[in-house]
Design a protein around this motif. Structure first.
Motif: not given
Length: 392
Positions: A125-128, A135-143, A154-157, A167-173
């Motif tokens: 989880l990141w604060d950005v 144009k960026i709303r909750i539920g949007n995916k960004l590539f 995007v999970i929150d405003n 971030f949907l990235y499955d690997c060691p931190h």
């Protein structure tokens, strides 16, 4: 004081868009020559303000102590004003490549994401901040890469431009952070990146910018903008200080974007600063407090150090250990409890950084120094020239 008291006209050409460069010429035996430029931030101009006598130095002096007209002080002359036992306090925060560019799912609309801080390692989880925010709303995916591997949801405003991303990235931190940062670029201030003449629009920072926007002593990652005054110090200059017996102490304040926010109120007492994370260790306290007890000068390198030390100074004038956050806003009039000298850059009008500098040097004298800087073509901003304020 009032916001309008810090307004002045700053010509665009006096805002430094790159670090200071020195011009060198090689003369060949055949009479030809080559001229080339080398980035040398420690060779920028220096102005020295003496707050008790109310005098300002612009020029180097001859053997009789008389100013040499036209021969400006440069930053390396800072050491001439200090002696053995005096101590400089530096901010050792480390800038990470916080600015990312990507696309929004389905529409492929181009977006900018500015990483502020990691909220949760395990959940990625990141604060950005995002642009364009509308144009960026909750539920949007960004590539963020062509392969589609680095994806965020995007999970929150949080604020008008603020979002929480997962971030949907499955690997060691460690691998995730490495790959994420490889896609990012130096978080140069907008007044720099937007005003460079480049073929790319929007302009992008370069690999060289990441090195230029990092102090040589940076060690603790967490800043999204550089403690700019520290950028002037080269390894050679730090070594010279060590040889002269001038000591260095390091504290950490992770510089955020709060100093770049517009102040919306005329009455400065009503302005609220963003919080920034900071740490002052027992080792740093022992070093600077022993110097102060011995009657040596303590020099704060930059407004971030000034903020941190004033947050942690005790009523006895000694620095205390501290780990936490600060939202201290320093503006005139202010009674300083710790450092008796400081180094600053020349800052933009209406900025909190100018206000902190004015509080330390005295409003009238600092604004006089700024008038001189404008008349003598000093450079402003994070890559600009420097101001040393002494208590004499």
């Amino acid at each position: 004081m009032k916001l309008s008291q810090f307004k002045f006209k700053l010509p665009a050409e006096q805002v430094a868009l790159y670090p200071h460069q020195s011009v060198h010429t090689i003369n060949r035996p055949d009479g030809t020559s080559d001229t080339f430029k080398v980035t040398r931030s420690d060779e920028c101009r220096l102005m020295v303000l003496h707050r008790k006598s109310g005098t300002i130095d612009l020029y180097k002096k001859d053997s009789d102590g008389n100013p040499i007209e036209g021969e400006y002080l440069d930053f390396r002359n800072v050491v001439d004003y200090f002696g053995e036992g005096d101590t400089f306090v530096f901010n050792d925060t480390k800038v990470f490549p916080a600015r990312l560019y990507g696309t929004k799912e389905k529409t492929d609309a181009k977006i900018e994401v500015f990483l502020l801080r990691e909220l949760n390692e395990e959940m990625r989880l990141w604060d950005v901040l995002v642009e364009p925010a509308r144009k960026i709303r909750i539920g949007n995916k960004l590539f963020f890469d062509e392969s589609g591997n680095m994806v965020a949801e995007v999970i929150d405003n949080t604020t008008s431009r603020g979002r929480t991303l997962r971030f949907l990235y499955d690997c060691p931190h460690d691998e995730f952070k490495r790959d994420l940062y490889a896609l990012g670029e130096a978080p140069l201030p907008r007044y720099v990146i937007d005003n460079r003449v480049t073929e790319e629009k929007p302009a992008h920072a370069t690999a060289e910018d990441m090195a230029d926007f990092q102090t040589v002593f940076a060690s603790k990652e967490g800043a999204v903008t550089a403690p700019a005054t520290g950028l002037h110090f080269s390894r050679e200059m730090l070594k010279k200080m060590e040889i002269l017996g001038i000591r260095s102490a390091f504290i950490t304040l992770h510089c955020g974007l709060g100093n770049f926010h517009n102040i919306e109120v005329e009455d400065l007492t009503k302005h609220k600063m963003d919080s920034e994370q900071m740490e002052i260790t027992a080792e740093a306290c022992e070093l600077v407090n022993s110097a102060k007890r011995a009657g040596h000068h303590i020099c704060a390198v930059g407004t971030s150090v000034l903020k941190a030390t004033e947050t942690a100074v005790g009523t006895d004038g000694m620095l205390k250990e501290y780990e936490g956050w600060t939202n201290k806003f320093i503006f005139p009039p202010y009674d300083f409890g710790f450092a008796d000298a400081m180094i600053a850059n020349f800052y933009h009008p209406l900025s909190t950084l100018l206000m902190s500098t004015s509080a330390f040097g005295g409003y009238d004298l600092v604004m006089e120094a700024y008038d001189l800087a404008l008349k003598h073509d000093f450079k402003f901003g994070c890559f600009g020239d420097a101001l040393l304020i002494l208590d004499d």
